[in-house]
Design a protein around this motif. Structure first.
Motif, PDB file in Angstrom:
ATOM      1  N   ALA A 166     -13.778  12.018  26.177  1.00 64.85           N
ATOM      2  CA  ALA A 166     -12.785  12.923  26.119  1.00 64.85           C
ATOM      3  C   ALA A 166     -12.493  13.718  24.872  1.00 64.85           C
ATOM      4  O   ALA A 166     -12.046  14.751  24.921  1.00 64.85           O
ATOM      5  N   ALA A 167     -12.409  12.955  23.912  1.00 61.29           N
ATOM      6  CA  ALA A 167     -12.095  13.548  22.334  1.00 61.29           C
ATOM      7  C   ALA A 167     -13.005  14.590  22.246  1.00 61.29           C
ATOM      8  O   ALA A 167     -12.906  15.728  21.702  1.00 61.29           O
ATOM      9  N   LEU A 168     -14.640  14.195  22.493  1.00 63.81           N
ATOM     10  CA  LEU A 168     -15.513  15.109  22.257  1.00 63.81           C
ATOM     11  C   LEU A 168     -15.440  16.448  23.145  1.00 63.81           C
ATOM     12  O   LEU A 168     -15.868  17.523  22.745  1.00 63.81           O
ATOM     13  N   PHE A 169     -15.356  16.051  24.352  1.00 66.54           N
ATOM     14  CA  PHE A 169     -14.907  17.313  25.214  1.00 66.54           C
ATOM     15  C   PHE A 169     -13.812  18.443  25.085  1.00 66.54           C
ATOM     16  O   PHE A 169     -14.133  19.526  24.802  1.00 66.54           O
ATOM     17  N   ILE A 170     -12.670  17.877  24.539  1.00 67.25           N
ATOM     18  CA  ILE A 170     -11.664  18.712  23.971  1.00 67.25           C
ATOM     19  C   ILE A 170     -12.186  19.388  23.020  1.00 67.25           C
ATOM     20  O   ILE A 170     -11.867  20.371  22.561  1.00 67.25           O
ATOM     21  N   CYS A 171     -12.797  18.860  22.082  1.00 64.66           N
ATOM     22  CA  CYS A 171     -13.157  19.284  20.753  1.00 64.66           C
ATOM     23  C   CYS A 171     -14.278  20.581  21.261  1.00 64.66           C
ATOM     24  O   CYS A 171     -14.037  21.664  20.694  1.00 64.66           O
ATOM     25  N   LEU A 172     -15.488  20.255  21.727  1.00 72.95           N
ATOM     26  CA  LEU A 172     -16.295  21.109  22.293  1.00 72.95           C
ATOM     27  C   LEU A 172     -15.743  22.363  23.090  1.00 72.95           C
ATOM     28  O   LEU A 172     -16.295  23.469  22.957  1.00 72.95           O
ATOM     29  N   VAL A 173     -14.723  22.127  23.965  1.00 72.81           N
ATOM     30  CA  VAL A 173     -14.130  23.227  24.634  1.00 72.81           C
ATOM     31  C   VAL A 173     -13.249  23.981  23.882  1.00 72.81           C
ATOM     32  O   VAL A 173     -13.321  25.305  23.930  1.00 72.81           O
ATOM     33  N   GLU A 174     -12.618  23.490  22.887  1.00 76.03           N
ATOM     34  CA  GLU A 174     -11.760  24.254  21.874  1.00 76.03           C
ATOM     35  C   GLU A 174     -12.760  25.153  21.168  1.00 76.03           C
ATOM     36  O   GLU A 174     -12.322  25.933  20.704  1.00 76.03           O
ATOM     37  N   GLU A 175     -13.698  24.790  20.691  1.00 76.34           N
ATOM     38  CA  GLU A 175     -14.717  25.497  20.061  1.00 76.34           C
ATOM     39  C   GLU A 175     -15.498  26.587  20.870  1.00 76.34           C
ATOM     40  O   GLU A 175     -16.466  27.133  20.431  1.00 76.34           O
ATOM     41  N   GLY A 176     -15.235  26.567  22.037  1.00 77.85           N
ATOM     42  CA  GLY A 176     -15.855  27.753  23.036  1.00 77.85           C
ATOM     43  C   GLY A 176     -16.891  27.436  24.141  1.00 77.85           C
ATOM     44  O   GLY A 176     -17.590  28.190  24.527  1.00 77.85           O
ATOM     45  N   MET A 177     -17.291  25.807  24.165  1.00 70.81           N
ATOM     46  CA  MET A 177     -18.533  25.716  25.203  1.00 70.81           C
ATOM     47  C   MET A 177     -17.514  25.651  26.322  1.00 70.81           C
ATOM     48  O   MET A 177     -16.671  25.139  26.689  1.00 70.81           O
ATOM     49  N   PRO A 178     -18.467  26.306  27.496  1.00 71.29           N
ATOM     50  CA  PRO A 178     -17.982  26.052  28.926  1.00 71.29           C
ATOM     51  C   PRO A 178     -17.584  24.609  29.321  1.00 71.29           C
ATOM     52  O   PRO A 178     -18.321  23.811  28.905  1.00 71.29           O
ATOM     53  N   PRO A 179     -16.609  24.553  30.150  1.00 69.87           N
ATOM     54  CA  PRO A 179     -16.127  23.122  30.766  1.00 69.87           C
ATOM     55  C   PRO A 179     -17.450  22.349  31.199  1.00 69.87           C
ATOM     56  O   PRO A 179     -17.216  21.146  30.634  1.00 69.87           O
ATOM     57  N   TRP A 180     -18.187  22.836  32.090  1.00 70.85           N
ATOM     58  CA  TRP A 180     -18.950  21.689  32.503  1.00 70.85           C
ATOM     59  C   TRP A 180     -20.253  21.565  31.661  1.00 70.85           C
ATOM     60  O   TRP A 180     -20.445  20.260  31.384  1.00 70.85           O
ATOM     61  N   ARG A 181     -20.482  22.459  30.969  1.00 68.36           N
ATOM     62  CA  ARG A 181     -21.310  22.282  29.627  1.00 68.36           C
ATOM     63  C   ARG A 181     -20.767  21.313  28.649  1.00 68.36           C
ATOM     64  O   ARG A 181     -21.389  20.443  28.267  1.00 68.36           O
ATOM     65  N   GLY A 182     -19.376  21.398  28.501  1.00 67.86           N
ATOM     66  CA  GLY A 182     -18.792  20.649  27.376  1.00 67.86           C
ATOM     67  C   GLY A 182     -18.632  19.216  27.799  1.00 67.86           C
ATOM     68  O   GLY A 182     -18.759  18.235  27.017  1.00 67.86           O
ATOM     69  N   PHE A 183     -18.628  19.085  29.264  1.00 69.92           N
ATOM     70  CA  PHE A 183     -18.457  17.665  29.655  1.00 69.92           C
ATOM     71  C   PHE A 183     -19.732  16.909  29.763  1.00 69.92           C
ATOM     72  O   PHE A 183     -19.855  15.885  29.099  1.00 69.92           O
ATOM     73  N   LEU A 184     -20.714  17.727  29.997  1.00 70.38           N
ATOM     74  CA  LEU A 184     -22.220  17.100  29.849  1.00 70.38           C
ATOM     75  C   LEU A 184     -22.211  16.653  28.217  1.00 70.38           C
ATOM     76  O   LEU A 184     -22.885  15.515  28.228  1.00 70.38           O
ATOM     77  N   HIS A 185     -22.358  17.625  27.445  1.00 69.04           N
ATOM     78  CA  HIS A 185     -22.267  17.379  26.026  1.00 69.04           C
ATOM     79  C   HIS A 185     -21.764  16.413  25.657  1.00 69.04           C
ATOM     80  O   HIS A 185     -22.115  15.589  24.816  1.00 69.04           O
ATOM     81  N   ALA A 186     -20.476  16.490  25.864  1.00 69.89           N
ATOM     82  CA  ALA A 186     -19.612  15.209  25.157  1.00 69.89           C
ATOM     83  C   ALA A 186     -19.839  13.752  25.833  1.00 69.89           C
ATOM     84  O   ALA A 186     -20.044  12.930  24.941  1.00 69.89           O
ATOM     85  N   THR A 187     -20.443  13.902  26.929  1.00 69.33           N
ATOM     86  CA  THR A 187     -20.790  12.469  27.732  1.00 69.33           C
ATOM     87  C   THR A 187     -22.063  12.087  26.945  1.00 69.33           C
ATOM     88  O   THR A 187     -22.233  10.762  26.460  1.00 69.33           O
ATOM     89  N   TRP A 188     -23.019  12.916  26.962  1.00 69.28           N
ATOM     90  CA  TRP A 188     -24.343  12.745  26.080  1.00 69.28           C
ATOM     91  C   TRP A 188     -24.298  12.376  24.778  1.00 69.28           C
ATOM     92  O   TRP A 188     -24.746  11.402  24.317  1.00 69.28           O
ATOM     93  N   LEU A 189     -23.293  13.170  24.052  1.00 72.22           N
ATOM     94  CA  LEU A 189     -23.234  12.731  22.442  1.00 72.22           C
ATOM     95  C   LEU A 189     -22.611  11.364  22.347  1.00 72.22           C
ATOM     96  O   LEU A 189     -22.779  10.546  21.374  1.00 72.22           O
ATOM     97  N   PHE A 190     -21.523  11.138  23.333  1.00 69.06           N
ATOM     98  CA  PHE A 190     -20.955   9.856  23.253  1.00 69.06           C
ATOM     99  C   PHE A 190     -22.082   8.820  23.367  1.00 69.06           C
ATOM    100  O   PHE A 190     -22.015   7.757  22.580  1.00 69.06           O
TER     101      PHE A 190
END
Length: 515
Positions: A210-234
């Protein structure tokens, strides 16, 4: 010769029931692999990646066929797992699981050979983070999910998953758990211990993603892609595996916030699950009393000092931001055996300099905590060695009649004895031999000692940072050795010794007695 013959006569050859019990256990581990593939299969279906769907269906089918074969031909309902059985099931099961897990990898077309696919699978399961995958930046969502799920599962341990679902209530379950280099029970019952480990990991998964998702979306990444990247990075950070969905690793995001969050995740992930459980149940004081935390803080300070001196002499990274993002981040990533990086691998040495590179090498060799997602020699063993050396120094300076005893605190007070110290030294020596073996092999293939030693230590400590040695172009023998180093280092040798012992017993043992 007569003496040797008598010795060999004493080695019992594994009986048919031994082989069947081991085969049944390995079959259950392969079934877990097939079940884990359902996660990337689901993502592939959602993303309409139909070729990838077929790849995973082939992999799942192969796992189910093998499991059914083992279940119908090998199950011995009246037998219990002995310590030896547990060790062989785990060490052999990891190798067999690697072969089946590599099927979707190889079918994806992103690997030059099946060996390369197996390399990446072992790197994932052992939470190393090395990769030989080609064109990573254009890998399907399904395959990227598979890469990160297997390193997330590997951090907890395949057996921990199996104990949660398939070995629950099995007699001898603790022997399987301990064979995967985890010997500390969180709860009296092994199934409940496994579930507690997963509860800890899943809670952090939700919070960290969730923390990574918020960060990535705030920086402009689309929500679905941000969700995947946040989960993968975690998953890559928590498991101290270091996998990332892009070839540039953390550099792809150009985000200080992402670096700070992943730094916190992999440091916490490198701590002992027993320490997590102790804190979760209210014993906050354990954080600063525990010898592993004290050892980690001490060695991190020492390696940071070495790196800082090197930077100061070379005039490298003069601002605080540069020092943190290029220097300390990679050092902490190495010390926790993670492998997330903010530096190009091929310019690692030239950009950071020799002192920093050797400081990170030392940090990788030490690694994280026992019974955690991290690899390496481990902070507990370093603490025990330091305490035992201090104890010997006191014995030399004190009167001969004086009696000294040394204790450490690791969840509870533990008195050091000669047997414990000998056991620790055996593993430390085995790790050093593993590091040296890979280094010598790299030097023989023409790499400089600094580069060869760095990547060899990274493989044996299951870290995954690289100076550019590890690539699809590296010699096949080095790929095989690194697979062995990752496997042996992750399992901490004992179960590997048992598998070798079984092979010797099959060849030279006598009779067919139960072992």
């Amino acid at each position: 010769n007569n003496h040797n013959q008598g010795y060999h006569d004493m080695i019992p050859r594994p009986s048919r029931s031994d082989a069947k019990l081991i085969g049944w256990g390995i079959g259950r581990m392969v079934l877990i692999v097939g079940l884990i593939m359902l996660a990337p299969l689901a993502i592939s279906i959602i993303c309409k990646e139909w070729n990838v769907v077929l790849d995973f269906l082939v992999g799942i089918t192969a796992c189910l066929v093998f499991w059914l074969l083992m279940e119908n031909t090998c199950h011995v309902s009246s037998e219990d797992f002995s310590k030896f059985h547990g060790l062989v099931v785990v060490s052999g099961g990891w190798l067999v699981s690697m072969l089946f897990s590599a099927i979707p990898h190889f079918l994806s077309g992103h690997f030059g050979s099946y060996l390369d696919a197996c390399f990446d699978i072992m790197s994932g399961y052992t939470t190393t983070g090395f990769f030989l995958i080609q064109d990573l930046d254009h890998v399907s969502h399904g395959l990227n999910t598979w890469r990160h799920v297997l390193t997330y599962v590997g951090g907890q341990g395949i057996i921990v998953v199996a104990l949660t679902f398939l070995f629950a209530g099995t007699a001898g379950a603790f022997k399987l758990y301990a064979a995967e280099a985890k010997e500390e029970r969180l709860l009296p019952n092994m199934a409940r211990t496994a579930r507690a480990i997963w509860m800890i990991s899943l809670v952090y998964l939700v919070v960290g993603s969730a923390a990574l998702f918020i960060c990535l979306v705030e920086e402009g990444m689309p929500p679905w892609r941000g969700f995947l990247h946040a989960t993968w990075l975690f998953m890559g950070a928590w498991s101290t595996g270091g996998f990332a969905p892009q070839s540039l690793n953390l550099m792809y995001y150009h985000s200080l916030a992402v670096e700070i969050i992943t730094l916190a995740i992999f440091i916490i992930g490198s701590f002992n699950f027993a320490l997590h459980w102790s804190v979760w149940t209210g014993n906050i004081k354990e954080v600063y009393k525990n010898i592993e935390i004290r050892s980690f803080a001490t060695t991190l300070a020492i390696t940071t000092a070495i790196m800082s001196i090197g930077f100061a002499k070379a005039g490298t990274f003069t601002t605080v931001a540069e020092y943190f993002r290029k220097g300390f981040y990679n050092l902490a990533s190495g010390h926790t055996a993670t492998g997330n990086s903010t530096v190009y691998s091929r310019v690692f040495l030239s950009e950071l300099g020799a002192p920093a590179t050797w400081a990170i090498t030392l940090a990788m060799a030490i690694g994280g905590s026992m019974a955690s997602t991290a690899g390496g020699i481990k902070n507990l063993r370093i603490g025990i060695v330091a305490k035992s050396i201090w104890d010997e120094i006191k014995r030399v300076v004190m009167p001969g009649s004086a009696v000294t005893r040394t204790k450490i605190h690791h969840i509870r007070d533990i008195w050091l004895d000669n047997a414990m110290v000998r056991g620790v030294m055996l593993i430390v020596i085995a790790f050093i031999a593993l590091y040296l073996g890979g280094s010598i092999l790299g030097i023989l293939y023409g790499y400089t000692p600094t580069l060869a030693f760095f990547d060899a230590v990274s493989a044996g400590s299951t870290t995954g940072l690289s100076t550019g040695v590890t690539s699809p172009l590296m010699p096949a023998l080095m790929k095989v050795y690194y697979i062995f180093a990752m496997w042996a280092g992750r399992l901490e040798f004992i179960s590997v010794f048992a598998l070798v012992g079984m092979a010797i017993a099959l060849v030279k043992g006598k009779g067919g007695r139960k072992i």
